[in-house]
Structures are given as structure tokens and as C-alpha cells.
Write a protein that holds these residues in place. Structure first.
Motif, mmCIF file in Angstrom:
data_model
loop_
_atom_site.group_PDB
_atom_site.id
_atom_site.type_symbol
_atom_site.label_atom_id
_atom_site.label_comp_id
_atom_site.label_asym_id
_atom_site.label_seq_id
_atom_site.Cartn_x
_atom_site.Cartn_y
_atom_site.Cartn_z
ATOM 1 N N HIS A 274 0.836 -1.205 0.000
ATOM 2 C CA HIS A 274 0.000 0.000 0.000
ATOM 3 C C HIS A 274 0.870 1.253 0.000
ATOM 4 O O HIS A 274 0.611 2.207 -0.751
ATOM 5 C CB HIS A 274 -0.934 0.001 1.211
ATOM 6 C CG HIS A 274 -1.871 1.165 1.244
ATOM 7 N ND1 HIS A 274 -1.540 2.365 1.867
ATOM 8 C CD2 HIS A 274 -3.113 1.351 0.716
ATOM 9 C CE1 HIS A 274 -2.530 3.213 1.727
ATOM 10 N NE2 HIS A 274 -3.504 2.627 1.038
ATOM 11 N N GLU A 275 1.900 1.268 0.830
ATOM 12 C CA GLU A 275 2.776 2.439 0.914
ATOM 13 C C GLU A 275 3.466 2.708 -0.428
ATOM 14 O O GLU A 275 3.556 3.857 -0.874
ATOM 15 C CB GLU A 275 3.823 2.241 2.008
ATOM 16 C CG GLU A 275 4.750 3.449 2.166
ATOM 17 C CD GLU A 275 5.824 3.216 3.213
ATOM 18 O OE1 GLU A 275 6.673 4.101 3.385
ATOM 19 O OE2 GLU A 275 5.822 2.141 3.858
ATOM 20 N N TYR A 278 0.535 3.745 -3.054
ATOM 21 C CA TYR A 278 -0.281 4.917 -2.733
ATOM 22 C C TYR A 278 0.541 6.100 -2.224
ATOM 23 O O TYR A 278 -0.001 7.178 -2.018
ATOM 24 C CB TYR A 278 -1.357 4.540 -1.713
ATOM 25 C CG TYR A 278 -2.511 3.788 -2.334
ATOM 26 C CD1 TYR A 278 -3.717 4.420 -2.591
ATOM 27 C CD2 TYR A 278 -2.391 2.453 -2.688
ATOM 28 C CE1 TYR A 278 -4.781 3.746 -3.173
ATOM 29 C CE2 TYR A 278 -3.439 1.763 -3.284
ATOM 30 C CZ TYR A 278 -4.633 2.413 -3.523
ATOM 31 O OH TYR A 278 -5.674 1.736 -4.108
ATOM 32 N N SER A 320 -7.188 -1.381 -8.680
ATOM 33 C CA SER A 320 -6.451 -1.656 -7.445
ATOM 34 C C SER A 320 -5.731 -0.421 -6.916
ATOM 35 O O SER A 320 -5.264 -0.428 -5.774
ATOM 36 C CB SER A 320 -5.433 -2.781 -7.684
ATOM 37 O OG SER A 320 -6.091 -3.978 -8.036
ATOM 38 N N GLU A 326 -6.819 2.461 3.458
ATOM 39 C CA GLU A 326 -5.856 1.371 3.564
ATOM 40 C C GLU A 326 -6.520 0.080 4.028
ATOM 41 O O GLU A 326 -6.176 -1.004 3.564
ATOM 42 C CB GLU A 326 -4.718 1.742 4.520
ATOM 43 C CG GLU A 326 -3.656 0.656 4.598
ATOM 44 C CD GLU A 326 -2.434 1.054 5.418
ATOM 45 O OE1 GLU A 326 -1.620 0.155 5.689
ATOM 46 O OE2 GLU A 326 -2.311 2.243 5.766
ATOM 47 N N PHE A 329 -8.076 -1.496 1.135
ATOM 48 C CA PHE A 329 -7.018 -2.047 0.284
ATOM 49 C C PHE A 329 -6.543 -3.400 0.832
ATOM 50 O O PHE A 329 -6.408 -4.376 0.083
ATOM 51 C CB PHE A 329 -5.853 -1.057 0.205
ATOM 52 C CG PHE A 329 -4.689 -1.541 -0.604
ATOM 53 C CD1 PHE A 329 -4.664 -1.388 -1.996
ATOM 54 C CD2 PHE A 329 -3.606 -2.156 0.005
ATOM 55 C CE1 PHE A 329 -3.578 -1.836 -2.747
ATOM 56 C CE2 PHE A 329 -2.525 -2.605 -0.738
ATOM 57 C CZ PHE A 329 -2.515 -2.449 -2.113
ATOM 58 N N ARG A 330 -6.289 -3.441 2.128
ATOM 59 C CA ARG A 330 -5.846 -4.701 2.750
ATOM 60 C C ARG A 330 -6.875 -5.808 2.500
ATOM 61 O O ARG A 330 -6.518 -6.945 2.164
ATOM 62 C CB ARG A 330 -5.661 -4.512 4.261
ATOM 63 C CG ARG A 330 -4.410 -3.760 4.649
ATOM 64 C CD ARG A 330 -4.333 -3.543 6.159
ATOM 65 N NE ARG A 330 -3.046 -3.009 6.560
ATOM 66 C CZ ARG A 330 -1.990 -3.751 6.879
ATOM 67 N NH1 ARG A 330 -2.086 -5.069 6.866
ATOM 68 N NH2 ARG A 330 -0.857 -3.187 7.237
#
Length: 376
Positions: A274-275, A278, A320, A326, A329-330
Motif C-alpha cells: 500500500h505504501e 499509494y 487496485s 488502507e 485495500f488490505r
């Protein structure tokens, strides 16, 4: 007149979107797991054993004067079926030399673009596995990124271009195919670069691929600039070439994103993923052209057969990359994980240098489709 077609000929036809009919005579489970695909490809599956006593099972599906290419696992059964069909009056039947075994190993080199001062960037498309590797060429020098195990293809291409391979690079520890980067470096005397955060258990020497250590190829302004981008693996490192191209490894694809679970650490690594997607990538120029290490769908191939997309466009259309929070997203990533690649743990062990299977065993380990992606 030969009645066989090579994987190279078939690849050219698929890239050129020539219409064709394939008859795959493998068992249904093998066919359902992995098959030849293309925008212009029509494919029929009829297991070989159904055709031993005659071709009635396909007689109403294929015209006798229609071109058909017969495909099997290794190239033997397809020749026999071709002969049986010719005996029954089919006049335009070919077999695929080497079958799916050879198809899995074919690499189709495609020029992406000329670079500064006469250099060039090439993408090697492995149509049978969805793998993508790269060669940067400049001033009689070359760097090869994410090489497949068929090292002779890169060696012959470099010889054809009259360049020597100076560097080989793996953007991460691969889990779906056996890397050829170390072997290629050994064969050519090149320097092998590998991300140190993926190297805790490796059994070989390497030069660290780290953010801040630019890599010059030849004597031109071409620079390969690594940027740390974890998520698919803890050490995943992207490359920016010539300030124009972003080689994302298995972090970001054209229609999907990388999966974080192949080392059994999905819950831990999904946060890194994610980091990277995003935050870190969002800080980069939207005009960078994304060049991934894999693709999942045949529609990702462009008109020239290459796989590429502008980074800004992916943030608009890759679902995606458009999850609002977040936690969402997870959930999206961990609940959409596909089947893991065939023998992925043994492939990881091989790529760490802990195993050294015979060549035929390596082929078997790689059998099957690319499964590096999460599809939102």
C-alpha cells in the motif's frame, strides 16, 4: 513442405493478431490450467486419447480445408494427431514444434524506444508465462533486468547488437519462474545486482541494488536509478531508466498489482505494498512509462506486442490503485489472492541458491501460468 510451426512463428502471428485455430490435445485439467492465448486465437480442447480411434470428435468443429495448429505438452502427440487428421482428409494441419514445453520458453524481443545518445531499451515478452524482462543497450554495453533462465536468448541478442553484457539485475526474489540473472552474469562476466533486503537467505555473492546507487550503462546519459518499493517482496526495488521508464518488477502491472503472500507474509507485506503504490509511486512523474515484470491478460499486449502504460493513466483506470482507504485495500488484496504459482517455494529456494535442479526439473517447476498478481 514442412507441416510444423515453430514457437517463434506462432509468437509472431499472435503479436500481429493473425487469426488462427488451435487444437490442444492435452487433458482437460492441463488445458484449463494453462493454455495459449491471444486476441486472434480460437482454441479447441480435445484430449489426444479421444482421437486415437478416429477424429470424429472434431469432425464437426473444423473444416477439412481450414488451417489448424495442433498443440500438445511436448510435441509428440501433436504430430501423431496431425498425421491422423491428414489421413482423414484434413489438408491444412500443422503441429507446434516442442508443444507447450517450448512455448513456455519462447522469448519475443520487442524494441520499446530509442534512448539518449543512441541507446535503446528492449522488452523480452515470454508469451507462454507472462514474464517480461528487459535489456538496456548503450555504447556497446548492456544491462539485462529480470532475466529468465533461458540465458542463451539474451546472449545471442547481445551478440547480434554487438554489445557486451555489463550488468544483470533482479528487481526482487522471484517466486514464479527461475531467474537467469546470476547465470547470465557468470556466463558474460557481468556484475550481478540484487536487493539486499531479499538476500537474507541467499547462498551467492551479489552487488547490492539499492536506492541512491545509480547504475550507468555505457558512456551515455542513460542511468538506471533504483528506488526501494517493497510489497511483493520486502526487498522489491524498481528502476527508473532515462527519467522516462519505470520498471516496476512485480509491484505494479497494467491491469493488476503484485501479490504480497508468496513468502507467507501477506498480512505484514500488504502494508508495504500500500505504501509503495499509494505513496512512493504517487510522488513520481505521472508521465513515466510503466514496464512491469509480468502481465496477466493478453489484452495487456499493445499493438506492437509490448506491455507498457503511462503511470498517470494507471492511477485513473487500474481499480487496485483506486481503493479509498488502507483497510479497504488490505481487504481487497488478502481476499483476492489467486492460486499460488506451481512449486513457488522450490522456485524461491532455487533462486536463493539453495537448490540446483536439473534442467528438465526446472522446466517442470515452471509449468503453468503467471500467478504474481492480485486483481482488484
Amino acid at each position: 513442405m514442412t507441416k510444423s510451426i515453430t514457437t517463434k512463428e506462432l509468437a509472431k502471428r499472435i503479436v500481429n493478431r493473425e487469426k488462427m485455430l488451435l487444437l490442444d490435445v492435452r487433458n482437460k485439467d492441463e488445458f484449463d490450467n494453462w493454455k495459449i492465448e491471444g486476441d486472434s486465437v480460437e482454441i479447441i480442447n480435445e484430449p489426444y486419447f479421444n482421437l486415437l480411434d478416429g477424429v470424429d470428435a472434431i469432425a464437426d468443429k473444423i473444416n477439412k480445408d481450414q488451417e489448424v495448429i495442433v498443440v500438445c505438452a511436448k510435441g509428440g502427440s501433436s504430430k501423431m494427431v496431425r498425421d491422423l487428421m491428414e489421413e482423414e482428409g484434413f489438408t491444412n494441419v500443422y503441429d507446434l514444434e516442442g508443444g507447450m514445453k517450448s512455448w513456455s520458453e519462447h522469448l519475443e524481443p520487442i524494441k520499446i524506444k530509442d534512448l539518449n545518445d543512441g541507446g535503446a531499451l528492449y522488452q523480452f515478452v515470454r508469451l507462454g508465462k507472462g514474464c517480461l524482462s528487459y535489456m538496456v543497450v548503450s555504447n556497446e554495453k548492456a544491462a539485462v533486468i529480470d532475466a529468465n533462465r533461458m540465458t542463451n536468448i539474451y546472449e545471442k541478442f547481445a551478440e547480434k547488437k554487438n554489445v557486451s553484457i555489463e550488468y544483470t539485475v533482479d528487481t526482487h526474489l522471484h517466486a514464479d519462474h527461475i531467474s537467469g540473472s546470476r547465470q547470465l552474469a557468470e556466463n558474460s562476466g557481468a556484475t550481478y545486482l540484487f536487493p539486499p533486503k531479499d538476500a537474507e537467505e541467499v547462498m551467492f555473492d551479489y552487488t547490492p541494488l539499492q536506492e541512491g546507487n545509480d547504475l550507468a550503462v555505457g558512456k551515455t546519459t542513460i542511468e538506471v536509478q533504483p528506488i526501494y518499493s517493497p510489497g511483493h517482496t520486502f526487498g522489491s526495488t524498481s528502476l527508473i531508466i532515462d527519467d522516462k521508464y519505470l520498471l516496476t518488477g512485480d509491484i505494479l502491472f497494467v491491469k493488476s498489482i503484485g501479490r504480497p503472500d508468496l513468502a507467507g507474509k501477506a498480512e505484514e507485506w500488504v502494508g508495504y505494498l500500500h505504501e509503495t503504490l499509494y505513496s512512493r509511486y504517487k510522488e513520481l512523474s505521472k508521465d513515466l512509462i510503466v514496464l512491469p515484470a509480468h502481465y496477466s491478460f493478453v489484452e495487456e499486449l499493445g499493438e506492437d506486442g509490448s506491455v507498457q502504460a503511462r503511470l498517470g493513466d494507471l492511477y485513473e483506470r487500474n481499480s487496485s490503485l483506486r481503493v479509498e482507504d488502507e483497510q479497504g485495500f488490505r481487504k481487497m488484496v488478502t481476499e483476492n489472492l489467486p492460486l499460488q504459482p506451481n512449486e513457488h517455494d522450490n522456485i524461491r529456494q532455487t533462486n536463493m541458491g539453495k537448490m540446483n535442479p536439473e534442467e528438465e526439473k526446472q522446466r517442470e517447476m515452471e509449468t503453468g501460468p503467471n500467478r504474481c498478481a492480485v486483481h482488484g
